[in-house]
Design a protein around this motif. Sequence first.
Motif: not given
Length: 89
Positions: A28-36
């Motif tokens: 289970c990881y949190r990552r930065d979203p991207k515009p698309t």
Amino acid sequence: AMTAWQVAEERIKAVGALMAAFPQVSHCYRRDPKPTWPYNLYTMIHGTSEADCIETARKMSERAGVETYELLFSKQELKKTSMKYFSKK
């Protein structure tokens, strides 16, 4: 199935802890979203079939109150090994 979830940032720790507690989840990881690609939480769900993974994701979604997610199923295994961190030679 790698599952990408769109979680409100202020809920990410609570939702991550809830999802990580499922026995079918190994990562289970949190990552930065991207515009698309708006997803910011990722879980690896294991099951004996795609249907098992879909059902687990449905239960996770319901319990966490997170409706926006994508299940990504592997098509071909190209490499699979256990990691050895900082091993001495």
